[in-house]
Design an enzyme around this catalytic site. Structure first.
Site, short mmCIF file in Angstrom:
data_model
loop_
_atom_site.label_atom_id
_atom_site.label_comp_id
_atom_site.label_asym_id
_atom_site.label_seq_id
_atom_site.Cartn_x
_atom_site.Cartn_y
_atom_site.Cartn_z
N TYR A 63 5.31 -2.72 6.60
CA TYR A 63 5.48 -1.78 7.64
C TYR A 63 4.10 -1.41 8.02
CZ TYR A 63 10.26 -2.12 6.35
OH TYR A 63 11.79 -2.30 6.13
N SER A 101 15.53 5.76 -5.53
CA SER A 101 14.36 5.07 -4.84
C SER A 101 14.90 5.56 -3.31
CB SER A 101 14.60 3.68 -4.96
OG SER A 101 13.23 3.19 -4.30
N PRO A 102 14.10 5.52 -2.15
CA PRO A 102 14.67 5.47 -0.88
C PRO A 102 15.28 4.29 -0.49
CG PRO A 102 12.12 5.34 -0.91
CD PRO A 102 12.66 5.66 -2.49
N GLY A 162 16.92 1.88 -7.35
CA GLY A 162 17.65 1.67 -6.05
C GLY A 162 18.88 1.10 -6.03
N ARG A 163 19.04 -0.15 -6.30
CA ARG A 163 20.45 -0.86 -6.27
C ARG A 163 21.36 -0.44 -7.46
NH1 ARG A 163 18.75 -6.58 -3.51
NH2 ARG A 163 16.85 -5.72 -4.07
N GLN A 175 10.86 10.16 2.44
CA GLN A 175 9.70 8.91 2.76
C GLN A 175 9.73 8.81 4.26
OE1 GLN A 175 10.61 4.50 2.56
NE2 GLN A 175 9.44 4.82 0.47
#
Length: 364
Positions: free
Chosen positions: A182, A22-23, A323-324, A100
């Site tokens: 965002y 993941s970004p 991600g993490r 991204q």
């Protein structure tokens, strides 16, 4: 062959498996430019066993950065800096590389997370922010200027310019960020968009500007070049976006020729408490996949190989992003393949540690 480690075709691109890095923002750029940290971070993940690595949210203009440490791709200097990283990953890695692109809107001009994560004080380099309406993200945050016609066109063209730069850099896939509070998410959510023109009011009107931006990006890309959008499954707050809104937006994206969506949640307001649990947002992905008939990626507390496999095998999503889990274990894909009885490519320098070559793997 396990579902998770089966190939997936997106546009003209075929991924070796359905695991995605993941970004993840690193907040380590200098004036938007990638540096040694990005080379080491992404260079490692390019050989993580994932079929695709998506580079962190990358600002389309300097004012669109979340923090002063955000990555950017908006001029020749930032393009040249990122070229070094992308070239290294593609020469030495096995994963395909995605990017991204994003604009932070009213959440821009903030501190790095380890500096507090709040709005930048005026004496620490704060810059003006913008949004669909002059509504702050939270008490004490900068008041954004309401975007006018010239602002709307500038940001749209900035997305297009960044998309073209991404293609020139050799990225395999592009993803537009329309979630996590965002700018494009701010237009979509009634919690942040109080406009009274063509871009505010009804759900259809609130979708109009994000769809315009994404249509322009789609038109700027070569035919067959895979384009995705990260969208919001729910705002996790009363009066905010719901899974039904996500389906409607995904249907609009599909009509534009968008190839996939990644369904996440939250971010439009602080101190929102989602119901956390393993793969807790996969249900949103499943709703969108079934309701919009578009390739869908799930994300959110997917930690174990078994959880990732279940999301794909049960039809909740076509692929998954972690991600993490990859920050914790940069070779998560290798160990997931071993746990599920699959195989992934490793660089030749690391072949001696593959299950068939290293007896010690059974003693971990």
């Amino acid at each position: 062959m396990t579902a998770l480690f089966s190939p997936l075709t997106i546009g003209d691109l075929t991924l070796e498996n359905r695991v995605v890095v993941s970004p993840m923002c690193q907040y380590s750029a200098v004036d938007g430019a990638a540096g040694d940290w990005h080379l080491a971070h992404l260079g490692t993940l390019a050989n993580s066993g994932a079929g695709l690595v998506v580079v962190e949210a990358t600002a389309v203009e300097p004012e669109g950065r979340i923090s002063a440490g955000d990555l950017g791709l908006y001029d020749d200097a930032t393009q040249q800096a990122l070229a070094r990283v992308v070239s290294f990953c593609k020469r030495n890695g096995n994963a395909r590389m995605g990017l991204q692109i994003a604009h932070a809107g009213r959440k821009a001009s903030s501190q790095r997370p380890w500096e507090g994560g709040g709005p930048l004080p005026a004496g620490e380099g704060a810059w003006p922010t913008c949004g669909p309406s002059a509504l702050t993200f939270a008490d004490g945050w900068h008041i954004p200027s309401e975007m006018q016609a010239a602002d709307l066109e500038r940001v749209l063209e900035a997305h297009v310019s960044t998309a073209r730069r991404a293609v020139a850099l050799g990225f395999d896939l592009l993803e537009v960020h329309a979630a996590h509070g965002y700018l494009l998410h701010q237009f979509l959510s009634p919690l942040s968009n109080r406009r009274e023109d063509d871009y505010g009011g009804s759900p259809e009107a609130r979708m109009r500007y994000p769809l315009r931006v994404i249509a322009a990006v789609r038109d700027a890309l070569p035919n067959g070049f895979p384009l995705g959008v990260r969208i919001t499954g729910a705002d996790w707050i009363e009066g905010g976006l719901t899974p039904d809104d996500a389906v409607a937006f995904a249907l609009g994206l599909r009509k534009l020729g968008v190839d996939f969506v990644c369904v996440t949640g939250g971010g439009i307001a602080p101190n929102v408490a989602p119901r956390l649990g393993p793969a807790y947002q996969a249900g949103f992905a499943e709703t969108v996949r079934r309701g919009a008939g578009i390739l869908t990626r799930a994300v959110g507390l997917i930690a174990t190989p078994e959880q990732a496999q279940a999301v794909v095998a049960e039809g909740k999503a076509d692929f998954v992003a972690l991600g993490r889990a990859f920050l914790d274990n940069p070779h998560w894909g290798w160990q997931a393949a071993q746990a599920l009885g699959a195989e992934v490519r490793r660089p030749p320098q690391y072949q001696r540690a593959a299950p068939a070559a290293w007896p010690g793997i059974g003693y971990r």
